[in-house]
Scaffold this motif. Structure first.
Motif, mmCIF file in Angstrom:
data_model
loop_
_atom_site.group_PDB
_atom_site.id
_atom_site.type_symbol
_atom_site.label_atom_id
_atom_site.label_comp_id
_atom_site.label_asym_id
_atom_site.label_seq_id
_atom_site.Cartn_x
_atom_site.Cartn_y
_atom_site.Cartn_z
ATOM 1 N N UNK A 20 0.804 -1.229 0.000
ATOM 2 C CA UNK A 20 0.000 0.000 0.000
ATOM 3 C C UNK A 20 0.836 1.278 0.000
ATOM 4 N N UNK A 21 2.023 1.246 0.572
ATOM 5 C CA UNK A 21 2.868 2.425 0.617
ATOM 6 C C UNK A 21 3.504 2.766 -0.711
ATOM 7 N N UNK A 22 3.440 1.841 -1.652
ATOM 8 C CA UNK A 22 4.066 2.053 -2.952
ATOM 9 C C UNK A 22 3.054 2.291 -4.070
ATOM 10 N N UNK A 23 1.781 2.269 -3.757
ATOM 11 C CA UNK A 23 0.758 2.414 -4.798
ATOM 12 C C UNK A 23 0.782 3.778 -5.449
ATOM 13 N N UNK A 24 0.760 4.818 -4.653
ATOM 14 C CA UNK A 24 0.696 6.168 -5.210
ATOM 15 C C UNK A 24 1.948 6.491 -6.020
ATOM 16 N N UNK A 25 3.160 6.232 -5.500
ATOM 17 C CA UNK A 25 4.339 6.497 -6.334
ATOM 18 C C UNK A 25 4.352 5.698 -7.640
ATOM 19 N N UNK A 26 3.879 4.455 -7.600
ATOM 20 C CA UNK A 26 3.844 3.644 -8.816
ATOM 21 C C UNK A 26 2.869 4.221 -9.833
ATOM 22 N N UNK A 27 1.730 4.667 -9.372
ATOM 23 C CA UNK A 27 0.730 5.250 -10.274
ATOM 24 C C UNK A 27 1.233 6.575 -10.846
ATOM 25 N N UNK A 28 1.860 7.398 -10.016
ATOM 26 C CA UNK A 28 2.396 8.674 -10.496
ATOM 27 C C UNK A 28 3.470 8.426 -11.553
ATOM 28 N N UNK A 29 4.353 7.469 -11.297
ATOM 29 C CA UNK A 29 5.403 7.142 -12.259
ATOM 30 C C UNK A 29 4.800 6.710 -13.586
ATOM 31 N N UNK A 30 3.813 5.838 -13.524
ATOM 32 C CA UNK A 30 3.173 5.357 -14.745
ATOM 33 C C UNK A 30 2.486 6.493 -15.504
ATOM 34 N N UNK A 31 1.763 7.338 -14.793
ATOM 35 C CA UNK A 31 1.026 8.419 -15.453
ATOM 36 C C UNK A 31 1.955 9.436 -16.112
ATOM 37 N N UNK A 32 3.048 9.769 -15.437
ATOM 38 C CA UNK A 32 3.984 10.723 -16.031
ATOM 39 C C UNK A 32 4.644 10.110 -17.258
ATOM 40 N N UNK A 33 5.006 8.835 -17.174
ATOM 41 C CA UNK A 33 5.622 8.174 -18.324
ATOM 42 C C UNK A 33 4.633 8.081 -19.489
ATOM 43 N N UNK A 34 3.393 7.789 -19.187
ATOM 44 C CA UNK A 34 2.383 7.660 -20.239
ATOM 45 C C UNK A 34 2.001 9.008 -20.846
ATOM 46 N N UNK A 35 2.233 10.079 -20.106
ATOM 47 C CA UNK A 35 1.853 11.402 -20.611
ATOM 48 C C UNK A 35 2.721 11.838 -21.775
ATOM 49 N N UNK A 36 3.945 11.374 -21.803
ATOM 50 C CA UNK A 36 4.834 11.730 -22.901
ATOM 51 C C UNK A 36 5.396 13.134 -22.823
ATOM 52 N N UNK A 37 5.366 13.736 -21.634
ATOM 53 C CA UNK A 37 5.897 15.092 -21.512
ATOM 54 C C UNK A 37 7.395 15.113 -21.773
ATOM 55 N N UNK A 38 7.860 16.235 -22.279
ATOM 56 C CA UNK A 38 9.284 16.425 -22.514
ATOM 57 C C UNK A 38 9.628 17.834 -22.069
ATOM 58 N N UNK A 39 10.498 17.947 -21.080
ATOM 59 C CA UNK A 39 10.893 19.246 -20.555
ATOM 60 C C UNK A 39 12.387 19.420 -20.783
ATOM 61 N N UNK A 40 12.752 20.526 -21.391
ATOM 62 C CA UNK A 40 14.154 20.836 -21.681
ATOM 63 C C UNK A 40 14.817 19.752 -22.511
ATOM 64 N N UNK A 41 14.062 19.107 -23.355
ATOM 65 C CA UNK A 41 14.607 18.067 -24.220
ATOM 66 C C UNK A 41 14.822 16.730 -23.544
ATOM 67 N N UNK A 42 14.368 16.598 -22.308
ATOM 68 C CA UNK A 42 14.511 15.337 -21.567
ATOM 69 C C UNK A 42 13.175 14.608 -21.635
ATOM 70 N N UNK A 43 13.225 13.318 -21.925
ATOM 71 C CA UNK A 43 12.002 12.554 -22.188
ATOM 72 C C UNK A 43 11.189 12.267 -20.929
ATOM 73 N N UNK A 44 9.985 11.774 -21.161
ATOM 74 C CA UNK A 44 9.050 11.470 -20.081
ATOM 75 C C UNK A 44 9.552 10.353 -19.180
#
Length: 64
Positions: A20-44
């Motif tokens: 349970x302590x790792x659920x939120x970080x795992x979901x946040x990691x997945x969502x940011x990776x799936x978003x495809x954002x790129x900041x300063x030329x660094x990938x999601x």
């Protein structure tokens, strides 16, 4: 090759979400990776790791 990774991905997600302590970080990691954002030329992928580790550190610091 991508189909062969489904089992490994499923197992990893299950292990991350079982604690349970790792659920939120795992979901946040997945969502940011799936978003495809790129900041300063660094990938999601990089920002996903940063976001997940940051959320995990904040949540674990609050428990101490």
């Amino acid at each position: 090759a991508g189909l062969a990774l489904f089992a490994a991905f499923g197992s990893s997600v299950q292990q991350a979400i079982d604690d349970p302590g790792e659920r939120i970080p795992a979901v946040v990691t997945f969502l940011v990776a799936a978003s495809g954002i790129s900041v300063l030329g660094v990938s999601a992928a990089f920002w996903a790791l940063v976001a997940g580790l940051l959320v995990r550190a904040v949540l674990h610091a609050g428990r101490r």
